[in-house]
Enzyme design. Sequence first.
Site, PDB file in Angstrom:
ATOM      1  N   ASP A   8       0.807  -1.241   0.000  1.00 53.29           N
ATOM      2  CA  ASP A   8       0.000   0.000   0.000  1.00 53.29           C
ATOM      3  C   ASP A   8       0.835   1.284   0.000  1.00 53.29           C
ATOM      4  O   ASP A   8       0.542   2.230   0.747  1.00 53.29           O
ATOM      5  CB  ASP A   8      -0.972   0.008   1.196  1.00 53.29           C
ATOM      6  CG  ASP A   8      -1.967  -1.153   1.157  1.00 53.29           C
ATOM      7  OD1 ASP A   8      -1.882  -1.985   0.243  1.00 53.29           O
ATOM      8  OD2 ASP A   8      -2.819  -1.236   2.058  1.00 53.29           O
ATOM      9  N   LYS A 108      -7.008  -4.922  -3.253  1.00 53.68           N
ATOM     10  CA  LYS A 108      -7.761  -5.488  -2.128  1.00 53.68           C
ATOM     11  C   LYS A 108      -8.722  -4.434  -1.588  1.00 53.68           C
ATOM     12  O   LYS A 108      -8.539  -3.245  -1.848  1.00 53.68           O
ATOM     13  CB  LYS A 108      -6.810  -5.938  -1.015  1.00 53.68           C
ATOM     14  CG  LYS A 108      -6.032  -4.770  -0.415  1.00 53.68           C
ATOM     15  CD  LYS A 108      -5.021  -5.244   0.583  1.00 53.68           C
ATOM     16  CE  LYS A 108      -4.218  -4.100   1.164  1.00 53.68           C
ATOM     17  NZ  LYS A 108      -4.996  -3.165   1.993  1.00 53.68           N
ATOM     18  N   CYS A 153      -2.064  -2.701   7.604  1.00 51.78           N
ATOM     19  CA  CYS A 153      -1.945  -3.603   6.457  1.00 51.78           C
ATOM     20  C   CYS A 153      -0.638  -4.380   6.429  1.00 51.78           C
ATOM     21  O   CYS A 153      -0.610  -5.539   6.011  1.00 51.78           O
ATOM     22  CB  CYS A 153      -2.172  -2.823   5.168  1.00 51.78           C
ATOM     23  SG  CYS A 153      -3.893  -2.258   5.084  1.00 51.78           S
TER      24      CYS A 153
HETATM   25  C1  VGL Z   1      -4.791   0.669   5.638  1.00 52.05           C
HETATM   26  C2  VGL Z   1      -6.367   1.492   7.074  1.00 52.05           C
HETATM   27  C3  VGL Z   1      -7.353   1.355   6.122  1.00 52.05           C
HETATM   28  C4  VGL Z   1      -3.357   0.316   5.409  1.00 52.05           C
HETATM   29  C5  VGL Z   1      -5.760   0.505   4.672  1.00 52.05           C
HETATM   30  O1  VGL Z   1      -2.927   0.252   4.243  1.00 52.05           O
HETATM   31  O2  VGL Z   1      -2.640   0.098   6.411  1.00 52.05           O
HETATM   32  N1  VGL Z   1      -5.114   1.151   6.841  1.00 52.05           N
HETATM   33  N2  VGL Z   1      -7.031   0.852   4.918  1.00 52.05           N
END
Ligand code: VGL
Length: 208
Positions: A8, A108, A153
Amino acid sequence: MKALLLIDIQTGFCPGGNLAVPEGDRIVPIANRLIDSGQYDLIVASQDWHPEGHGSFASSHPGKKPFDMGELSGKPQMMWPDHCVQNTSDAALHPDLHTDAIDFIQQKGQNPAVDSYSAFRDNDQSALTGLADYLRNREVTELDLCGLATDYCVKFSAIDAVEMLPGVKVRFIADASRGIDPAGVAAAIDEMRSRGVAIIDSAEALAG
Ligand code: VGL
Ligand code: ZN
């Protein structure tokens, strides 16, 4: 087969993004050094990829504010600001990331009724993303991971990697990662270590 999993590393999780992680952008040059190092046979990135109105967004729950606790499909759920909406710049991988070298992008978080912190499966652990099969098919034996956010994540992905890819050596690259909450990061590192994830820094990863 040695793989690098970049979690991410998206505009939305960097300063100026909708769910900015403090210093999130600082990891980009380190991730690029890892990508360009020649240490990895396979480079995979995950991408948080939510539909508009996703159930993890506070805006989908009347009366809730971002970072309140709420519920989603009957389970406790952190209420996030709207973030990483599909096909918006917030969801794009960071523009400075060396994306040409990425072999595969695992998206995702598309199901509006469940959040998906892990790149491997939804939080309710029922729906798989397919990433575990992808890595198994390529006979990956070593997996280094880093990215955003350490306490969400990255942690869930590391723990799932250990559980779903038995025999694979999993390492978390700490200086190539940042988290949302400092206490959460410390707890995440302890939890990863206790599940068998090695904690290293990028110098060690670059040295092989
Ligand atoms: C994430 C919160 C919500 C992350 C993704 O990538 O850590 N955190 N969605
Ligand atoms: Zn998300």
